[in-house]
Scaffold this motif. Sequence first.
Motif, PDB file in Angstrom:
ATOM      1  N   ASP A 110      -4.608   6.026   7.569  1.00 25.83           N
ATOM      2  CA  ASP A 110      -4.774   4.780   8.333  1.00 25.83           C
ATOM      3  C   ASP A 110      -4.367   3.578   7.485  1.00 25.83           C
ATOM      4  N   THR A 111      -3.081   3.481   7.226  1.00 29.92           N
ATOM      5  CA  THR A 111      -2.567   2.375   6.443  1.00 29.92           C
ATOM      6  C   THR A 111      -2.074   1.274   7.368  1.00 29.92           C
ATOM      7  N   THR A 112      -1.477   0.246   6.823  1.00 25.60           N
ATOM      8  CA  THR A 112      -1.012  -0.883   7.627  1.00 25.60           C
ATOM      9  C   THR A 112       0.403  -0.628   8.150  1.00 25.60           C
ATOM     10  N   PRO A 113       0.812  -1.332   9.202  1.00 24.57           N
ATOM     11  CA  PRO A 113       2.186  -1.206   9.682  1.00 24.57           C
ATOM     12  C   PRO A 113       3.215  -1.524   8.599  1.00 24.57           C
ATOM     13  N   GLU A 114       2.937  -2.508   7.764  1.00 18.18           N
ATOM     14  CA  GLU A 114       3.885  -2.865   6.703  1.00 18.18           C
ATOM     15  C   GLU A 114       4.077  -1.703   5.731  1.00 18.18           C
ATOM     16  N   VAL A 115       2.984  -1.063   5.339  1.00 14.86           N
ATOM     17  CA  VAL A 115       3.082   0.068   4.421  1.00 14.86           C
ATOM     18  C   VAL A 115       3.831   1.221   5.087  1.00 14.86           C
ATOM     19  N   ALA A 116       3.522   1.488   6.361  1.00 18.02           N
ATOM     20  CA  ALA A 116       4.203   2.561   7.080  1.00 18.02           C
ATOM     21  C   ALA A 116       5.705   2.312   7.144  1.00 18.02           C
ATOM     22  N   ALA A 117       6.099   1.073   7.482  1.00 18.29           N
ATOM     23  CA  ALA A 117       7.518   0.737   7.571  1.00 18.29           C
ATOM     24  C   ALA A 117       8.193   0.829   6.212  1.00 18.29           C
TER      25      ALA A 117
END
Length: 246
Positions: free
Chosen positions: A55-62
């Motif tokens: 459950d990381t952030t969208p920025e980290v995922a991208a």
Amino acid sequence: MADHGTDTARELGRTLYDTAGSFMLAPPTAAKAEELGFPDPLQLYVAGRLGVLGDTTPEVAATAHGFLAPGAAAQLWPAVGKVCSRETAARTFAEACAEYGEEKLGGLDEATAGRLADLATAVVDAAPGTPLFAAWRAMPRPGAPRARAAHALNLLREWRGGVHVAAVTAAGLTPVEAIMSDGGEFYAEAFGWPKPWPEAGSRSAEMAEVSAAVDAACGRVVEAALTEDEAQELLAGARAAGPLLP
């Protein structure tokens, strides 16, 4: 072969980069997406492939993906997390890879598939980690030879992909510049980049240097992990597996 590592890495990239990931949007994987409640198979691609990050952030995922547009990630990443847990999505994606390998690699006998898995795994386990690759490397590995081979080949793909993302960043290129100089409009649209896009091929010279740097970096690991004979054996296995996977 003077530099069997770089030569092996280069040919593995050509032979396996597309085919090792062909399970990601294949019809059986799309069926799994529907069963989980995803209306679009591309959503399981995002939820499953990146679900290993938790459950990381969208920025980290991208950023870990490397080529997913931040705006697309900001919308898609929270949305897919509401369909099922990150753990469930990643496990389902891994199962899809294993099952696809069991089916598609039926043309390889178990001994050949097992040897291919062993050689690929030797490289994978010796490789320095990049975020998405390291997370996938920590996932449970299948036991059946053909499933294990498919999983190991996908790990090779994730490893090369992570090195590629790092090399693009080091070259000072934006993700969409790299896409338009390599993958083209299909991926720019699929990964959510808004127009106007950079001119196609505008960074081709830089991308050629990126590819050479990736081959060299991956090649050093291959050369340390495998003898020249083992590298040739890995390539032979990859050449046999590649045409079976699409």
